[in-house]
Design an enzyme around this catalytic site. Structure first.
Site, PDB file in Angstrom:
ATOM      1  N   LYS A   9       0.847  -1.204   0.000  1.00  0.00           N
ATOM      2  CA  LYS A   9       0.000   0.000   0.000  1.00  0.00           C
ATOM      3  C   LYS A   9       0.876   1.245   0.000  1.00  0.00           C
ATOM      4  O   LYS A   9       2.054   1.204   0.401  1.00  0.00           O
ATOM      5  CB  LYS A   9      -0.945   0.035   1.210  1.00  0.00           C
ATOM      6  CG  LYS A   9      -0.276   0.056   2.593  1.00  0.00           C
ATOM      7  CD  LYS A   9       0.110   1.419   3.117  1.00  0.00           C
ATOM      8  CE  LYS A   9       0.807   1.345   4.471  1.00  0.00           C
ATOM      9  NZ  LYS A   9       1.618   2.473   4.823  1.00  0.00           N
ATOM     10  N   ASP A 135      -2.510  -2.201  10.246  1.00  0.00           N
ATOM     11  CA  ASP A 135      -2.703  -2.050   8.792  1.00  0.00           C
ATOM     12  C   ASP A 135      -3.268  -3.312   8.140  1.00  0.00           C
ATOM     13  O   ASP A 135      -3.563  -3.304   6.941  1.00  0.00           O
ATOM     14  CB  ASP A 135      -1.362  -1.727   8.109  1.00  0.00           C
ATOM     15  CG  ASP A 135      -0.931  -0.283   8.313  1.00  0.00           C
ATOM     16  OD1 ASP A 135      -1.766   0.534   8.752  1.00  0.00           O
ATOM     17  OD2 ASP A 135       0.246   0.022   8.032  1.00  0.00           O
TER      18      ASP A 135
HETATM   19  P1  ATP Z   1       4.059   0.071   7.696  1.00  0.00           P
HETATM   20  O1  ATP Z   1       3.852   0.829   6.457  1.00  0.00           O
HETATM   21  O2  ATP Z   1       2.857  -0.731   8.137  1.00  0.00           O
HETATM   22  O3  ATP Z   1       4.667   0.854   8.812  1.00  0.00           O
HETATM   23  P2  ATP Z   1       6.566  -1.045   6.887  1.00  0.00           P
HETATM   24  O4  ATP Z   1       6.579  -1.268   5.400  1.00  0.00           O
HETATM   25  O5  ATP Z   1       7.237   0.191   7.376  1.00  0.00           O
HETATM   26  O6  ATP Z   1       5.082  -1.115   7.379  1.00  0.00           O
HETATM   27  P3  ATP Z   1       7.140  -3.795   7.234  1.00  0.00           P
HETATM   28  O7  ATP Z   1       7.929  -4.077   6.002  1.00  0.00           O
HETATM   29  O8  ATP Z   1       5.737  -4.257   7.245  1.00  0.00           O
HETATM   30  O9  ATP Z   1       7.229  -2.236   7.589  1.00  0.00           O
HETATM   31  O10 ATP Z   1       7.868  -4.480   8.479  1.00  0.00           O
HETATM   32  C1  ATP Z   1       8.711  -3.891   9.343  1.00  0.00           C
HETATM   33  C2  ATP Z   1       9.155  -4.871  10.454  1.00  0.00           C
HETATM   34  O11 ATP Z   1       8.341  -6.046  10.538  1.00  0.00           O
HETATM   35  C3  ATP Z   1      10.557  -5.342  10.203  1.00  0.00           C
HETATM   36  O12 ATP Z   1      11.228  -5.159  11.404  1.00  0.00           O
HETATM   37  C4  ATP Z   1      10.434  -6.812   9.896  1.00  0.00           C
HETATM   38  O13 ATP Z   1      11.502  -7.570  10.394  1.00  0.00           O
HETATM   39  C5  ATP Z   1       9.135  -7.225  10.545  1.00  0.00           C
HETATM   40  N1  ATP Z   1       8.406  -8.301   9.802  1.00  0.00           N
HETATM   41  C6  ATP Z   1       7.806  -9.353  10.339  1.00  0.00           C
HETATM   42  N2  ATP Z   1       7.240 -10.116   9.393  1.00  0.00           N
HETATM   43  C7  ATP Z   1       7.470  -9.528   8.214  1.00  0.00           C
HETATM   44  C8  ATP Z   1       7.136  -9.862   6.872  1.00  0.00           C
HETATM   45  N3  ATP Z   1       6.428 -10.942   6.548  1.00  0.00           N
HETATM   46  N4  ATP Z   1       7.513  -8.994   5.907  1.00  0.00           N
HETATM   47  C9  ATP Z   1       8.205  -7.877   6.229  1.00  0.00           C
HETATM   48  N5  ATP Z   1       8.572  -7.541   7.467  1.00  0.00           N
HETATM   49  C10 ATP Z   1       8.212  -8.350   8.475  1.00  0.00           C
END
Ligand code: ATP
Length: 279
Positions: A9, A135
């Protein structure tokens, strides 16, 4: 065996209304699904959860993985063993503001419902998802939505289809928890006018809506990763209709027509670039 896509997203807007008594932030965000996706294959096993992953360096493959947590939450909700083996191919960059982990969790919840032919409703799937992450309900529903509360209260909006999206992920990661904590020390004074934007989007008045898009966490993220500002400037100079940071960063997205995609993508050379579309 069942295949599911876990689409990422972007935040067209992100506003923080305040800190709640339960420790969560009250948010108001316009969210948009994009085609960039992780791929999952789910198989029935007798019990428990198994997870294998390709790509996604530094992401744990045990019960800390959100895909794993989603499977456990699904089993708990149903009160049955519903064993699942998950094979996950990561393409969405991690800790990038693209909800990569939440998208995987949502795909597991949707997928297990199909794999075990349980016919749970979307509301039930969202209830399971809510416990895994704020989310996750949006990643289950997808499209274009206003997300309120801690992100779980969704209102579907008129879909924004057929826009090309260029993403630039500069070096460096931003933890969502750090971004919100830092924001609390100096909250924004200018907030995205979400109601006006929703009205503009519903009339197809995109140019006016794009001018109003903003993200109150941008200032916080910029202090840690100044390259975010460079990416925005370069995207806009190359003809993007709008360029903004997504979520808590550090990814910057540009919305554009097909014509400008190549020059926008070429305008940033020191970041990971993805070309995708709104979904
Ligand atoms: P948001 O936009 O919801 O803040 P984000 O893109 O910043 O999400 P993610 O990539 O969802 O962040 O994930 C961040 C953290 O979640 C990392 O520390 C990662 O190690 C952990 N994590 C756990 N499971 C997953 C997964 N399946 N994919 C990605 N990260 C994961």
């Amino acid at each position: 065996m069942l295949r599911e896509l876990a689409r990422a997203k972007i935040n067209l807007t992100l506003d923080i209304k305040g800190l709640r008594a339960d420790g969560y932030h009250e948010v108001s965000m316009i969210m948009q699904t994009i085609e960039l996706a992780d791929e999952l294959e789910l198989k029935k096993i007798s019990s428990g959860v198994e997870l294998s992953m390709s790509g996604g360096e530094n992401i744990p493959t045990d019960e800390r993985n959100l895909a794993w947590q989603a499977a456990l939450a699904f089993q708990k909700f149903c009160g049955k063993s519903l064993g699942v083996s998950i094979s996950l191919t990561k393409r969405i960059p991690s800790a990038a503001g693209l909800a990569g982990g939440s998208a995987d969790a949502a795909a597991v919840i949707r997928g297990m419902n199909l794999l075990y032919e349980l016919n749970l409703t979307e509301d039930e799937l969202c209830t399971i998802g809510e416990g895994v992450g704020s989310d996750v309900p949006f990643c289950i529903v997808g499209g274009t939505c206003l997300a309120e509360g801690r992100g779980e209260r969704l209102t579907r909006l008129k879909p924004i289809k057929n826009f090309s999206v260029v993403l630039a992920k500069p070096r460096g990661e931003i933890s969502t928890a750090w971004a919100y904590k830092t924001y609390d020390k100096s909250p924004a004074t200018i907030h995205p006018p979400n109601e006006t934007i929703i009205e503009q989007l519903s009339c197809g008045n995109y140019d006016a809506a794009f001018k109003n898009f903003s993200n109150v966490l941008e200032g916080v993220a910029l202090k840690k990763i100044p390259a975010i500002a460079d990416c925005k400037r370069k995207f806009l100079n190359a003809g993007a209709k709008v360029a903004l940071m997504s979520g808590s960063g550090s990814t910057v997205f540009a919305l554009t027509d097909e014509l400008h995609v190549k020059q926008i993508a070429a305008s940033v050379t020191d970041a990971q670039i993805f070309i995708t579309r709104t979904f």
